[in-house]
Design an enzyme around this catalytic site. Sequence first.
Site, mmCIF file in Angstrom:
data_model
loop_
_atom_site.group_PDB
_atom_site.id
_atom_site.type_symbol
_atom_site.label_atom_id
_atom_site.label_comp_id
_atom_site.label_asym_id
_atom_site.label_seq_id
_atom_site.Cartn_x
_atom_site.Cartn_y
_atom_site.Cartn_z
ATOM 1 N N ARG A 1 0.973 -6.807 -9.617
ATOM 2 C CA ARG A 1 0.952 -6.274 -11.157
ATOM 3 C C ARG A 1 2.146 -5.858 -11.656
ATOM 4 N NH1 ARG A 1 -4.459 -3.247 -9.625
ATOM 5 N NH2 ARG A 1 -3.139 -3.248 -7.795
ATOM 6 N N ARG B 1 -2.302 -14.267 -13.013
ATOM 7 C CA ARG B 1 -3.536 -13.628 -12.908
ATOM 8 C C ARG B 1 -4.622 -13.926 -13.901
ATOM 9 N NH1 ARG B 1 -7.724 -11.093 -11.932
ATOM 10 N NH2 ARG B 1 -7.668 -8.869 -11.110
ATOM 11 N N TYR C 1 -13.624 -2.763 5.935
ATOM 12 C CA TYR C 1 -14.004 -3.006 4.941
ATOM 13 C C TYR C 1 -15.536 -3.598 4.986
ATOM 14 C CZ TYR C 1 -9.697 -1.971 2.772
ATOM 15 O OH TYR C 1 -8.420 -1.377 2.427
ATOM 16 N N ASP D 1 -5.675 -12.205 0.103
ATOM 17 C CA ASP D 1 -6.000 -10.848 0.305
ATOM 18 C C ASP D 1 -6.593 -10.744 1.656
ATOM 19 O OD1 ASP D 1 -5.883 -8.174 -0.463
ATOM 20 O OD2 ASP D 1 -7.691 -8.250 -1.624
ATOM 21 N N ARG E 1 3.549 -6.503 -0.612
ATOM 22 C CA ARG E 1 3.037 -6.698 -2.156
ATOM 23 C C ARG E 1 4.127 -7.145 -3.247
ATOM 24 N NH1 ARG E 1 -1.985 -4.375 -3.834
ATOM 25 N NH2 ARG E 1 -3.244 -4.594 -2.149
#
Length: 343
Positions: free
Chosen positions: A28, A37, A150, A74, A24
Site C-alpha cells: 500500500r 488493488r 492463523y 498472501d 512487502r
Amino acid sequence: MTGSRFMSALRGEVLDPPPVWLMRQAGRYLPEYRATRSKAPGFLAFCLTPELAIEATLQPIRRYGFDAAILFSDLPILAYGLGRALDYRDGEGPVLDPITRDAEIDALDLDTVLTKLKPVFETAAGVRAELPKDTALIGFAGAPWTLACYMVQGKGGHEFVVARRFAFSDPLRFDRLIDRLVEATILYLDAQVEAGAEAIQLFDSWSGLLPEMAFRRWCVDPVRRIISALKAKHPDLPVIAFPRGAGALLQGFAEATGADALQLDASTPLGWAAHWVQSNACVQGNLDPQLLVVGGAVMRDEIHRIRRALAGGPHVFNLGHGIVPEVPPEHVAELLAAVREPI
Ligand code: CP3
C-alpha cells in the site's frame, strides 16, 4: 536466473555491494499498488487474479530495480487451498474459520491445493516471463507453525493464545495439524518452483512465541522436513528461512533445517549473527522498517552499519520485517542508493 547476484549470495558468495530486495516491497505504500488493488473486489480475489498479481509483483521492480521479486500472494492462502474459509476485511487482515475439532484437521484436503491455488502458479509463470533475466523470482509460504496460528486462532494478533493453548494442551493432535500443513506446503512450494520460482522463503512470523522445546518440535522440525523434500526434487533450490523472534535459537537453525539463508529480524545483534549464523548460511536483513519511514541520515548511517557488520560473509540486504504502509516511496529510493553506494 541462476546468474543473478541475489542467487550467488544465497549460494554463499560474498558481494559488495550486497544484493537487495525488501519484504512487502509490493504494497500500500505504492500509489500504483493502490490503483491495481482497487480493480479487484477484495484482497483474496486480488491475489487469485493472475493479471493483477503479476502487475503487483512487477511494480516495485519497475520502479526501483530490486535484485529479486517476491511472488505477490498472501500467507493464509494455503488454508484456503486446503478448503478452509478465508476472508479479508478492511483494516483487519485475514479472517479464517477457526479449527477446533479433529474432524476439521482430517478434512484438510491436500487434493484441492493445486487446483484452488492454480492462479498463484500462473502468476509465478507470468512474472518469470516478464522479469529481467538477472532479477530472481522468490516463491514463498508461511511455515507450518505460523500458518497454524492463523488457522486455529481464526485471525491475526500478536499473542495467538488460542493456538498456543491448543498446541500445549493437546500436542499429539497439534502434531497432526502440523503434519498436514507440512505436506500441503511441500506440494504448494514445489508447484511454485515448477512454475518459475528460483528461490523460496518460508515465513515463520510467530516462531518467537514458542519456548525452546516447542520451537524445536513445531518450527525447526517441520521446516527441516519441507526443505528436505523440496531439495530431494530440486537439489539446487536455495531456501531462506525466517524464524522471526527466534533470538538465540537462530544459532544452529540453518544446520538443523538445511536452510541456505536466514532472514534476521531487526533485533538480532549483528556481531553475534556474523559469528554464529553467517559462518554457515547467507544472512538477509535487517533494517528496522520504522527507519525506512524516518529516512534521511539516520537511515543511511544504519544501512552502512549493517553492511559493514555483515561484510565478512554472504549477505542480502533487506528489512527486519515488512514495509509498512506509511513509508514514503522516495525513502525506498534513498535506501537503495545507500545500499549500493561504495562505503
Ligand atoms: O511484497 C511482498 O512481500 C509479497 C506479498 C506478501 C504479502 N504478505 C502481501 C500482503 C507476502 C510475502 C506476505 C506474507 C505474510 N502475510 C506474512 C509473513 C510476513 C510477515 O509479515 O510476518 C504474514 C504474517 C501475512 C498475513 C497477513 N496478510 C496479515 C497479518 C495481513 C494484514 C496486515 C496488513 O499489512 O494489511 C495481510 C494482508 C496483506 N498481505 C497485504 C499485502 C500487500 C495488505 C492487503 C491490502 O492491500 O489491503
